[in-house]
Design a protein around this motif. Structure first.
Motif: not given
Length: 331
Positions: A242, A246, A252, A317
């Motif tokens: 970030s 972004t 995340d 993720t």
């Protein structure tokens, strides 16, 4: 796994067969390159499988132009339809070596790039190969490296094939996007990435190809390395992306989850190549550990960090096992 030159059987050819083959190739490829007392290539005047020997200094430690030699790779002979090269591993352990050749026309314009890779090259070993510029690899006694990004375009006639770059990783840390499952049970590799307006992003893909469930909780451990595989000073590895941008997939928040056999996960590396005051930093290699106790894997994302001194590493993720992530970069 591919055998190294130290234990690979050599190809045996009868004198009559070799003479006939050499006679057929003589018209297109010229004279043979042999190794002289000083390690340089010399012309023997006899028929050759490929090309006229390159001019190689014979004094120990003498430098060659990087177009002909770099990183343990050397172009040894060049002909109108083919060229020969050799790769040496100077390290104390087996290495996977990829070399990218640039093919240029007689006028100097770029025609094509092609790469060759040898896996598991033993310490101190040398492998020889050739490239047939009429459209197919040529084998010279020792097997040549299998093409990684295809072969030279049919009809290509470079005046000077050059070595564009050489990348090598320890065989024990080499990414394995396919083939047998690594002993760790985890298959980790980098994709080709994307770039726009100075912003870069590369995906790290993880597949559980083993039999045990692995728990992921947070971020991969990431260590940028220089051309000599040494940790690169002056780079801050950020948790998440970030601070850099972004919407890249690297910003995340981390989530704990189990990666069962057959399942996949993804993390994203993100950086900018902005250059201002100071010396730009480049990190061809990155050593990655999926978890703190996981075996390291060395990927080659070619980080051009400019003078920013920052690399963002996103959290793991879940990635759908049916997804088909991009293959690792063709160097």
């Amino acid at each position: 796994m591919r055998q190294t030159s130290s234990n690979r059987p050599r190809l045996t050819v009868s004198h009559s067969t070799f003479a006939a083959t050499a006679a057929l190739l003589l018209a297109g490829c010229g004279t043979v390159a042999t190794t002289g007392a000083g390690g340089g290539a010399e012309a023997s005047g006899s028929p050759a499988p490929c090309g006229t020997p390159t001019s190689t200094p014979t004094a120990p430690g003498a430098a060659q132009p990087t177009g002909l030699a770099q990183g343990g790779v050397r172009i040894t002979a060049v002909g109108p339809t083919c060229f020969e090269y050799e790769v040496t591993n100077p390290n104390g352990e087996p290495y996977d070596v990829t070399v990218v050749f640039s093919l240029r026309s007689a006028e100097g314009s770029a025609l094509d790039n092609l790469s060759r890779t040898v896996a598991g090259l033993a310490p101190g070993a040398t492998e020889k190969g050739s490239v047939d510029l009429t459209g197919a690899p040529t084998r010279l006694g020792e097997p040549v490296f299998p093409p990684r990004t295809g072969q030279a375009r049919p009809g290509t006639r470079p005046s000077k094939p050059e070595i564009l770059k050489v990348r090598s990783v320890p065989t024990a840390e080499a990414p394995r996007p396919d083939g047998p499952c690594p002993p760790s049970g985890l298959r980790l590799y980098a994709d080709e990435g994307s770039a726009a307006m100075g912003l870069r992003a590369v995906g790290l893909h993880l597949r559980n190809c083993g039999t045990a469930t692995v728990t992921l909780d947070g971020y991969p451990q990431v260590q940028p390395l220089d051309l000599d595989h040494r940790p690169l000073d002056g780079v801050r590895v950020l948790r998440g992306g970030s601070e850099i941008a972004t919407g890249t997939g690297a910003d995340d928040p981390p989530r704990k989850f189990d990666l069962r056999p057959g399942e996949g996960a993804r993390a994203t590396l993100v950086w900018r190549n902005t250059t201002e005051a100071g010396e730009p930093l480049n990190a061809p290699y990155v050593r990655v550990r999926a978890t703190p106790d996981a075996a390291p894997v060395m990927v080659v994302p070619e980080l051009d960090l400019g003078t920013t001194g920052r690399l963002g590493a996103g959290a793991w993720t879940r990635e759908d096992v049916n997804d088909k992530p991009s293959p690792p970069p063709a160097l």
